[in-house]
Write a protein that holds these residues in place. Structure first.
Motif, PDB file in Angstrom:
ATOM      1  N   GLY A  97      -0.114  41.596 -98.068  1.00 36.02           N
ATOM      2  CA  GLY A  97      -0.803  41.675 -96.790  1.00 36.02           C
ATOM      3  C   GLY A  97      -0.184  42.738 -95.909  1.00 36.02           C
ATOM      4  O   GLY A  97       0.772  43.412 -96.298  1.00 36.02           O
ATOM      5  N   LEU A  98      -0.727  42.874 -94.705  1.00 34.87           N
ATOM      6  CA  LEU A  98      -0.226  43.859 -93.754  1.00 34.87           C
ATOM      7  C   LEU A  98       0.817  43.233 -92.839  1.00 34.87           C
ATOM      8  O   LEU A  98       0.835  42.020 -92.619  1.00 34.87           O
TER       9      LEU A  98
ATOM     10  N   SER B 248      -2.614  50.358 -87.532  1.00 31.57           N
ATOM     11  CA  SER B 248      -2.044  51.092 -88.673  1.00 31.57           C
ATOM     12  C   SER B 248      -1.015  50.257 -89.431  1.00 31.57           C
ATOM     13  O   SER B 248       0.089  50.715 -89.742  1.00 31.57           O
ATOM     14  N   GLY B 249      -1.398  49.013 -89.716  1.00 34.87           N
ATOM     15  CA  GLY B 249      -0.517  48.113 -90.449  1.00 34.87           C
ATOM     16  C   GLY B 249      -0.156  48.642 -91.822  1.00 34.87           C
ATOM     17  O   GLY B 249      -0.925  49.362 -92.458  1.00 34.87           O
ATOM     18  N   LYS B 250       1.031  48.270 -92.284  1.00 40.68           N
ATOM     19  CA  LYS B 250       1.530  48.709 -93.583  1.00 40.68           C
ATOM     20  C   LYS B 250       1.721  47.513 -94.507  1.00 40.68           C
ATOM     21  O   LYS B 250       1.945  46.388 -94.066  1.00 40.68           O
ATOM     22  N   LEU B 251       1.702  47.802 -95.792  1.00 37.50           N
ATOM     23  CA  LEU B 251       1.704  46.754 -96.817  1.00 37.50           C
ATOM     24  C   LEU B 251       3.044  46.040 -96.918  1.00 37.50           C
ATOM     25  O   LEU B 251       4.111  46.651 -96.850  1.00 37.50           O
ATOM     26  N   LEU B 252       2.973  44.727 -97.102  1.00 35.91           N
ATOM     27  CA  LEU B 252       4.111  43.903 -97.474  1.00 35.91           C
ATOM     28  C   LEU B 252       3.724  43.083 -98.699  1.00 35.91           C
ATOM     29  O   LEU B 252       2.603  42.578 -98.783  1.00 35.91           O
TER      30      LEU B 252
ATOM     31  N   ILE C  60      -5.809  41.616-102.246  1.00 36.39           N
ATOM     32  CA  ILE C  60      -4.612  40.835-101.960  1.00 36.39           C
ATOM     33  C   ILE C  60      -4.771  39.377-102.367  1.00 36.39           C
ATOM     34  O   ILE C  60      -3.873  38.566-102.161  1.00 36.39           O
ATOM     35  N   SER C  61      -5.931  39.019-102.905  1.00 32.65           N
ATOM     36  CA  SER C  61      -6.287  37.689-103.425  1.00 32.65           C
ATOM     37  C   SER C  61      -6.660  36.666-102.361  1.00 32.65           C
ATOM     38  O   SER C  61      -6.780  35.479-102.672  1.00 32.65           O
TER      39      SER C  61
ATOM     40  N   ILE D 254      -4.424  42.922-106.518  1.00 34.89           N
ATOM     41  CA  ILE D 254      -4.176  44.231-107.116  1.00 34.89           C
ATOM     42  C   ILE D 254      -2.930  44.894-106.515  1.00 34.89           C
ATOM     43  O   ILE D 254      -2.211  45.629-107.192  1.00 34.89           O
ATOM     44  N   MET D 255      -2.645  44.629-105.245  1.00 32.88           N
ATOM     45  CA  MET D 255      -1.483  45.245-104.608  1.00 32.88           C
ATOM     46  C   MET D 255      -0.174  44.805-105.247  1.00 32.88           C
ATOM     47  O   MET D 255       0.834  45.521-105.163  1.00 32.88           O
ATOM     48  N   ALA D 256      -0.170  43.641-105.884  1.00 31.34           N
ATOM     49  CA  ALA D 256       1.044  43.146-106.534  1.00 31.34           C
ATOM     50  C   ALA D 256       1.071  43.471-108.020  1.00 31.34           C
ATOM     51  O   ALA D 256       2.008  43.080-108.717  1.00 31.34           O
TER      52      ALA D 256
END
Length: 567
Positions: free
Chosen positions: A376-377, A384-388, A532-533, A558-560
C-alpha cells in the motif's frame, strides 16, 4: 570529613563507553573518571561511515562532533566533561584483586596503572573475516574504524578503482555497496547464504534484491569467497567457492562482527553462549564492580527470552546510560532487553524490521504463528504517496505481535517505530486494529499502513480471509497445481503487466456478472489478487458468499511479487 571520590575507569571510547562516562559524570560531579581508547578518535558515529564514504557529507569531523559542532577529542572531554580521555592507549589487563587496569600508551609503549572502584568494559566488536588466503592483500578492506572510512573515501575521491566486490549481504554490506556504486564503481555483492538481509523473510528480501539489481550492482548468493587473488601484493580479484573468478581492485569485507572479549576472558568474567560478556539488567558482569556495555555483551530478547548479540549503536548508547547511572547509584536503572529493531537505506528503498521474522520465530521455537503481508501507500495518492510492502508476524492463540518487516520507497521508519513500540508493550493484533494514530494526508492514510496490516492479520486469525504468500502461489503455478488463479484488476492494468502464471482476468466490477466462468467445483482452490490484493480480498468475499469454499488471496498482490513478470 568527606569520603573519597569514586574512581571510575571506562575501557573503550566508541559509543557505549563515552555514554557511560558522561552519564556517570552527570550523576556525580566529583567522581574521578578515566576513559581509555585504543584509537585516536573518540565517540565516533560509526553508523555514518558509509555515508561519509559515499559523499553524503565531506567533513570527516562531523563523525566525531557534538550537535553543536564541537569535536569530541581529549581536550573536549577534559574541559566540557571533566573526564580524562587517554587516546592511543590500550588496556592490557585487569587485576580484579587489586582493582587496577594496566594500560599502554601506544606511541611511547609506556605503561601506566589505573585504580578503579567501578570499571566499565566497552571494548566493542571486531569484524569477522573470511578464512580465505589473500586477506592481507592491498585492496582488501573492512569498514570498522575511522581509518577504514578514510581509506575508502580516498578511493572514492580519486576514482582509483573500477571494480569492487562487497563480501557480505547484510546492512553494512549494502550501505557500502550503495556508496561505491554512487561513486561510479562497478560493484558486486557476494553472500555465502542463499538470501541477502537475513533479518527479512525471503519474499521481502528478494524484492530488495531486485531493487538493488535495478540500480546497477550485481548480487551473487549461495557462494562465498574461497580466495583473494593478487599480484605483487595487490588485489586483482576474488575466487568464489564454485571456482568463478571475479576481477576487482577492491574487496570490502562486511560479513559481521564478533564481540571483543579478550580482556573479559583474561579476567575470568562469565561469557555467554553467544560469545558475548554475560551481564544482568543493570549491565553488571559476574564481578559486581565491573560493568560491560555495547557490542561486547549479550542481550536478552524480550520476545523469545533467548540471549543474543545486538551490535547496534543505539543499543550501545542505551546500555552505556544504564551502566553510568548504576555506577553512581546502584540498582537505579535497568536495561531489560531488546526487540531487535533496525533500519537502513538502500538506494531509493528503506528496509526496516523489528522483532522476529517468520523464519526467526520458528528457529526460536515459536511455531504457532501467523503472518500477514500487505502492499500500500504511505500517504494518499493525491499527496504523491509511495509504496510500502510489509509483513506482520503474530502468535495465533494470543494475538501478540512478535515481528514486523517493512520495505519500499515510502516512509518505512514511522511504521517500524510504531510496531517496535507495539512489540515492546506486548500489544496484540486486536490492540492495533483500532490504534489512535496521527492522521493528516501529508503524513499517512486515514487508516495507517500499520493499522491495515493488523486488520488483515485479524481477518486471517478470525477465519475471514485465507491468504497465500507470493512464494506459495508461485510454487503452485510452477508445479501445475489444480487451482484457478484470478486477476481482479482492470484490462488496462492486465495489459500493462501480468504475472504469466496462467491467470484469468475478471475485473472486480464484473465479477458478480461472470460467476459462471468460475470453476463449477465449489471445492476447487481459487486464488485472487490485484495490484495490492485489496480487490482480491473483496472478490474473495464475494465468491465465499456465493458458495465457493476454497478461496484464497495472494497477499500483497503484484507489488509483492518478486519474480519475473510479463509486459
Amino acid at each position: 570529613m568527606s569520603s573519597q571520590p569514586t574512581r571510575i575507569v571506562v575501557i573503550g571510547g566508541s559509543a557505549a563507553g563515552p555514554k557511560a562516562a558522561a552519564k556517570a559524570r552527570r550523576m556525580d560531579e566529583f567522581a574521578e573518571i578515566t576513559l581509555v581508547q585504543r584509537e585516536q578518535e573518540l565517540s565516533m558515529a560509526s553508523c555514518g561511515f558509509p555515508y561519509y564514504v559515499g559523499g553524503t557529507f565531506d567533513d570527516r569531523n562531523m563523525l566525531i562532533c557534538t550537535p553543536a559542532g564541537n569535536v569530541r577529542d581529549s581536550q573536549f572531554y577534559g574541559k566540557a566533561k571533566g573526564i580524562e580521555a587517554l587516546v592511543l592507549t590500550e588496556a592490557l589487563r585487569i587485576d580484579r584483586d587489586t582493582k587496577t587496569v594496566t594500560v599502554k600508551h601506544l606511541p611511547t609503549e609506556s605503561e601506566r596503572t589505573l585504580h578503579y572502584d567501578r570499571l566499565v568494559i566497552a571494548t566493542g566488536a571486531r569484524p569477522v573475516c573470511p578464512n580465505a588466503p589473500g586477506f592481507d592483500l592491498d585492496g582488501v578492506q573492512t569498514l570498522h574504524s575511522m581509518g577504514d572510512a578514510d581509506t575508502l573515501r580516498a578511493i572514492r575521491d580519486t576514482k582509483a578503482v573500477e571494480k569492487a566486490v562487497v563480501v557480505g549481504g547484510g546492512l553494512i554490506g549494502f550501505e557500502v555497496c550503495e556508496a561505491l556504486r554512487l561513486a561510479g564503481i562497478d560493484t558486486t555483492v557476494i553472500e555465502k547464504t542463499h538470501q541477502i538481509l537475513p533479518f527479512l523473510d525471503p519474499d521481502l528480501a528478494k524484492l530488495v534484491e531486485n531493487h538493488i539489481r535495478a540500480n546497477g550492482p550485481d548480487i551473487i548468493v549461495g557462494n562465498g569467497v574461497a580466495e583473494f587473488l593478487g599480484d605483487n601484493g595487490k588485489l586483482t580479484g576474488v575466487k568464489l567457492d564454485n571456482g568463478t573468478e571475479l576481477p576487482c581492485q577492491l574487496a570490502v569485507v562486511a560479513v559481521g562482527v564478533r564481540p571483543n572479549i579478550d580482556l573479559a576472558l583474561l579476567s575470568h568474567l562469565e561469557i555467554g553462549d553467544q560469545g558475548g560478556i554475560r551481564v544482568n539488567e543493570r549491565m553488571q558482569t559476574s564481578d559486581p564492580d565491573i560493568y560491560a556495555v555495547g557490542d561486547c555483551v549479550e542481550c536478552k530478547s524480550l520476545i523469545s527470552g533467548h540471549w543474543m548479540r545486538a551490535p547496534y549503536g543505539d543499543i550501545a548508547n542505551l546500555q552505556g546510560r544504564v551502566a553510568g547511572q548504576n555506577i553512581i547509584r546502584e540498582n537505579s536503572a535497568s536495561f531489560p532487553g531488546i526487540t531487535q529493531t533496525g533500519i537502513c537505506k538502500i538506494f531509493d528503498f528503506t528496509v526496516g524490521f523489528t522483532g522476529l521474522s517468520a523464519q526467526a520465530a520458528k528457529a526460536a521455537g515459536l511455531n504457532d504463528i501467523e503472518t500477514a503481508t500487505i502492499s500500500g501507500l504511505d500517504i494518499p495518492v493525491f499527496m504523491s504517496g509511495k509504496l510500502l510492502i510489509s509483513k506482520l508476524v503474530a502468535e495465533r492463540e494470543s494475538g501478540r505481535i512478535i515481528g514486523f518487516q517493512c520495505i519500499g520507497p515510502g516512509d518505512v521508519s514511522k511504521r517500524v517505530a510504531t510496531m517496535a513500540m507495539a512489540i515492546r508493550g506486548k500489544l496484540t493484533v486486536e490492540d492495533m486494529v483500532n490504534a489512535d494514530l496521527p492522521y493528516a494526508p501529508p503524513y499517512s492514510l486515514a487508516l495507517d499502513h500499520t493499522i491495515v496490516s493488523a486488520q488483515v492479520m485479524e481477518n486471517k486469525l478470525k477465519g475471514l480471509m485465507q491468504g497465500l504468500s507470493v512464494t506459495e502461489v508461485k510454487q503452485r503455478a510452477d508445479h501445475g497445481a489444480d487451482c484457478f488463479i484470478l486477476d481482479t484488476r482492470s484490462p488496462e492494468e492486465f495489459e500493462a503487466m501480468r504475472l504469466g502464471i496462467g491467470e484469468t482476468l475478471i475485473p472486480l466490477g464484473a465479477l458478480r456478472g461472470r460467476l459462471n466462468e468460475l470453476p463449477e467445483d465449489k471445492d476447487r482452490e481459487i486464488i485472487l489478487y490485484c495490484k495490492i490484493s485489496l480487490r482480491g480480498y473483496e472478490g474473495a468475499a464475494i465468491l465465499q458468499q456465493h458458495g465457493w469454499r476454497n478461496v484464497k488471496v495472494m497477499e500483497g498482490g503484484i507489488m509483492a511479487w518478486p519474480y519475473a513478470r510479463e509486459k
